[in-house]
Design a protein around this motif. Structure first.
Motif, PDB file in Angstrom:
ATOM      1  N   ASP A  30       0.818  -1.212   0.000  1.00 15.21           N
ATOM      2  CA  ASP A  30       0.000   0.000   0.000  1.00 15.21           C
ATOM      3  C   ASP A  30       0.853   1.265   0.000  1.00 15.21           C
ATOM      4  O   ASP A  30       0.526   2.241  -0.673  1.00 15.21           O
ATOM      5  CB  ASP A  30      -0.939   0.010   1.214  1.00 15.21           C
TER       6      ASP A  30
ATOM      7  N   VAL B  52       2.253   1.805  -3.576  1.00 14.44           N
ATOM      8  CA  VAL B  52       1.233   2.277  -4.520  1.00 14.44           C
ATOM      9  C   VAL B  52       0.853   3.727  -4.212  1.00 14.44           C
ATOM     10  O   VAL B  52       0.796   4.570  -5.112  1.00 14.44           O
ATOM     11  CB  VAL B  52      -0.005   1.350  -4.488  1.00 14.44           C
ATOM     12  N   SER B  53       0.623   4.029  -2.940  1.00  8.59           N
ATOM     13  CA  SER B  53       0.203   5.383  -2.576  1.00  8.59           C
ATOM     14  C   SER B  53       1.297   6.400  -2.881  1.00  8.59           C
ATOM     15  O   SER B  53       1.015   7.487  -3.394  1.00  8.59           O
ATOM     16  CB  SER B  53      -0.161   5.450  -1.089  1.00  8.59           C
TER      17      SER B  53
ATOM     18  N   LEU C 210       1.681   7.015  -6.724  1.00 11.81           N
ATOM     19  CA  LEU C 210       0.552   7.799  -7.255  1.00 11.81           C
ATOM     20  C   LEU C 210       0.684   9.269  -6.866  1.00 11.81           C
ATOM     21  O   LEU C 210       0.440  10.163  -7.683  1.00 11.81           O
ATOM     22  CB  LEU C 210      -0.773   7.230  -6.741  1.00 11.81           C
ATOM     23  N   LYS C 211       1.076   9.514  -5.634  1.00 11.40           N
ATOM     24  CA  LYS C 211       1.230  10.894  -5.154  1.00 11.40           C
ATOM     25  C   LYS C 211       2.378  11.590  -5.893  1.00 11.40           C
ATOM     26  O   LYS C 211       2.222  12.697  -6.421  1.00 11.40           O
ATOM     27  CB  LYS C 211       1.505  10.872  -3.643  1.00 11.40           C
TER      28      LYS C 211
ATOM     29  N   LEU D  33       2.488  -1.000  -9.051  1.00  9.78           N
ATOM     30  CA  LEU D  33       1.224  -0.270  -9.242  1.00  9.78           C
ATOM     31  C   LEU D  33       0.334  -0.981 -10.250  1.00  9.78           C
ATOM     32  O   LEU D  33      -0.871  -1.125 -10.042  1.00  9.78           O
ATOM     33  CB  LEU D  33       1.541   1.160  -9.719  1.00  9.78           C
TER      34      LEU D  33
ATOM     35  N   TYR E  30      -6.601  -2.504  -4.577  1.00  4.02           N
ATOM     36  CA  TYR E  30      -6.351  -1.089  -4.302  1.00  4.02           C
ATOM     37  C   TYR E  30      -7.365  -0.526  -3.313  1.00  4.02           C
ATOM     38  O   TYR E  30      -8.539  -0.903  -3.322  1.00  4.02           O
ATOM     39  CB  TYR E  30      -6.380  -0.296  -5.612  1.00  4.02           C
ATOM     40  N   THR E  31      -6.905   0.408  -2.475  1.00  2.01           N
ATOM     41  CA  THR E  31      -7.797   1.057  -1.517  1.00  2.01           C
ATOM     42  C   THR E  31      -8.581   2.165  -2.232  1.00  2.01           C
ATOM     43  O   THR E  31      -8.226   2.591  -3.333  1.00  2.01           O
ATOM     44  CB  THR E  31      -6.999   1.687  -0.365  1.00  2.01           C
TER      45      THR E  31
ATOM     46  N   ASP F  30      -8.669   5.273  -1.430  1.00  3.12           N
ATOM     47  CA  ASP F  30      -7.780   6.432  -1.592  1.00  3.12           C
ATOM     48  C   ASP F  30      -6.891   6.280  -2.820  1.00  3.12           C
ATOM     49  O   ASP F  30      -6.624   7.247  -3.537  1.00  3.12           O
ATOM     50  CB  ASP F  30      -6.890   6.605  -0.344  1.00  3.12           C
ATOM     51  N   GLN F  31      -6.415   5.058  -3.047  1.00  6.00           N
ATOM     52  CA  GLN F  31      -5.548   4.819  -4.210  1.00  6.00           C
ATOM     53  C   GLN F  31      -6.340   4.974  -5.507  1.00  6.00           C
ATOM     54  O   GLN F  31      -5.843   5.538  -6.482  1.00  6.00           O
ATOM     55  CB  GLN F  31      -4.917   3.427  -4.101  1.00  6.00           C
TER      56      GLN F  31
ATOM     57  N   ALA G  11      -6.718   8.583  -6.113  1.00  4.37           N
ATOM     58  CA  ALA G  11      -5.461   9.178  -6.581  1.00  4.37           C
ATOM     59  C   ALA G  11      -5.207   8.852  -8.053  1.00  4.37           C
ATOM     60  O   ALA G  11      -4.717   9.696  -8.813  1.00  4.37           O
ATOM     61  CB  ALA G  11      -4.295   8.694  -5.714  1.00  4.37           C
ATOM     62  N   ARG G  12      -5.552   7.643  -8.457  1.00  4.80           N
ATOM     63  CA  ARG G  12      -5.405   7.286  -9.881  1.00  4.80           C
ATOM     64  C   ARG G  12      -6.313   8.155 -10.725  1.00  4.80           C
ATOM     65  O   ARG G  12      -5.947   8.606 -11.806  1.00  4.80           O
ATOM     66  CB  ARG G  12      -5.772   5.818 -10.121  1.00  4.80           C
TER      67      ARG G  12
END
Lengths: 204, 204
Positions: free
Chosen positions: A67, A70-71, A74-75, A116, A127-128, A130-131, A134-135
């Motif tokens: 996580d 991935v987070s 993306l950020k 990712l 994926y969460t 939030d993720q 973000a995508r």
């Protein structure tokens, strides 16, 4: 004098400057090479010369490492893209900057990119929320560039949402075949794509 | 009268016409929804109303089912593409036919496509040498279309190999986001892509 928590630094070599980032990098390489399922906290620790307890101190589970990778990717890719596109004079230049920035970011973060896109070898629930948000923010950023171009009369695009997905697809697919030892950098390949996206393959 | 092998039909409902194909379809849906690792021969059998022994009769291992899915989709998509591109009058029409055929084939075989691209959640060793050769044959077929267009003066493309990869990327990425219940068919989306590939987004 700072009082250390009893756990601080346990099992971690004292010379490691940013152990959290080092763990993410090492884990991304393991996930990317061997797959999520086949990777263990032990293997990640071993690659870094850390103990499993040292990794566990920062990330109690493999899932938390996944996580965090991935987070962060993306950020960071949105920040890099927005800063790269910021100075563009018009929509074609902005699209060129987006495509190039994406490729540059991919080349600098290949293992994280692969994590990712491959997820944990399962389905979308990898994926969460939030993720996923973000995508979407990243593809919205690209779609906004396309829409500005259409509004200014610089671009003719019937379906900007689908075309944004097409551009991301052609770029992200590079993670399947790009050879870091190859003749061209990812940015050079991306520049070739931009030329065709802007002008088409039929000579003008 | 044909003498049946003692194993024939064991655990298989007598009404199933093509049990091998039914197993591949069901397995592709399971791999695609839950991931390769999380899918069992039991689960695949259960979905079909078969026993595990019934599936085992055709495919002794999960890996053999995976390989059969990947090999069949690679073989069938090349056949479909070549037959679709065959009648094209010139390179732009041939490229349009390729893009549309790829999208049609994807829409008709979404689960198998997803298995092809997601592999077994591991790395490149998910695929056999024959499968890698078959993938190359498909991208070579596309690259040949691009090269014919360049040779005829219909296309301006600096790097046909990289651009073939870009086209496959934009099309294959659809397996990540295409909604079968959405407004457009995959072929309609693909036609929009072709328009931009041929003409670019900058108005002519």
């Amino acid at each position: 004098m700072t009082k250390l928590s009893p756990k601080a630094g346990r099992g971690r070599p004292p010379t490691m400057k940013n152990p959290k980032e080092a763990i993410l990098k090492s884990a991304a390489a393991c996930f990317s090479d061997a797959g999520y399922e086949a990777t263990s906290l032990n293997g990640i620790a071993h690659n870094l010369g850390m103990t499993k307890a040292g990794v566990y101190h920062y990330f109690p589970t493999k899932r938390e490492i996944f996580d965090a990778i991935v987070s962060s990717v993306l950020k960071d890719m949105l920040i890099h893209s927005k800063s790269s596109c910021g100075g563009a004079e018009n929509a074609p230049a902005e699209l060129a900057a987006f495509v190039r920035a994406h490729a540059e970011f991919f080349e600098a973060n290949q293992h994280k990119f692969s994590v990712l896109f491959n997820g944990r070898g399962g389905d979308k629930s990898d994926y969460t929320d939030d993720q996923i948000t973000a995508r979407r923010a990243y593809s919205d950023h690209l779609q906004a560039i396309l829409e500005r171009g259409v509004a200014q009369g610089s671009f003719e695009i019937e379906d900007t949402a689908n075309f944004a997905r097409a551009i991301l697809g052609m770029l992200n697919w590079m993670s399947r075949w790009f050879d870091p030892q190859g003749e061209k950098t990812a940015a050079q390949i991306a520049d070739g794509y931009t030329k065709i996206l802007l002008n088409g393959v039929i000579p003008r």
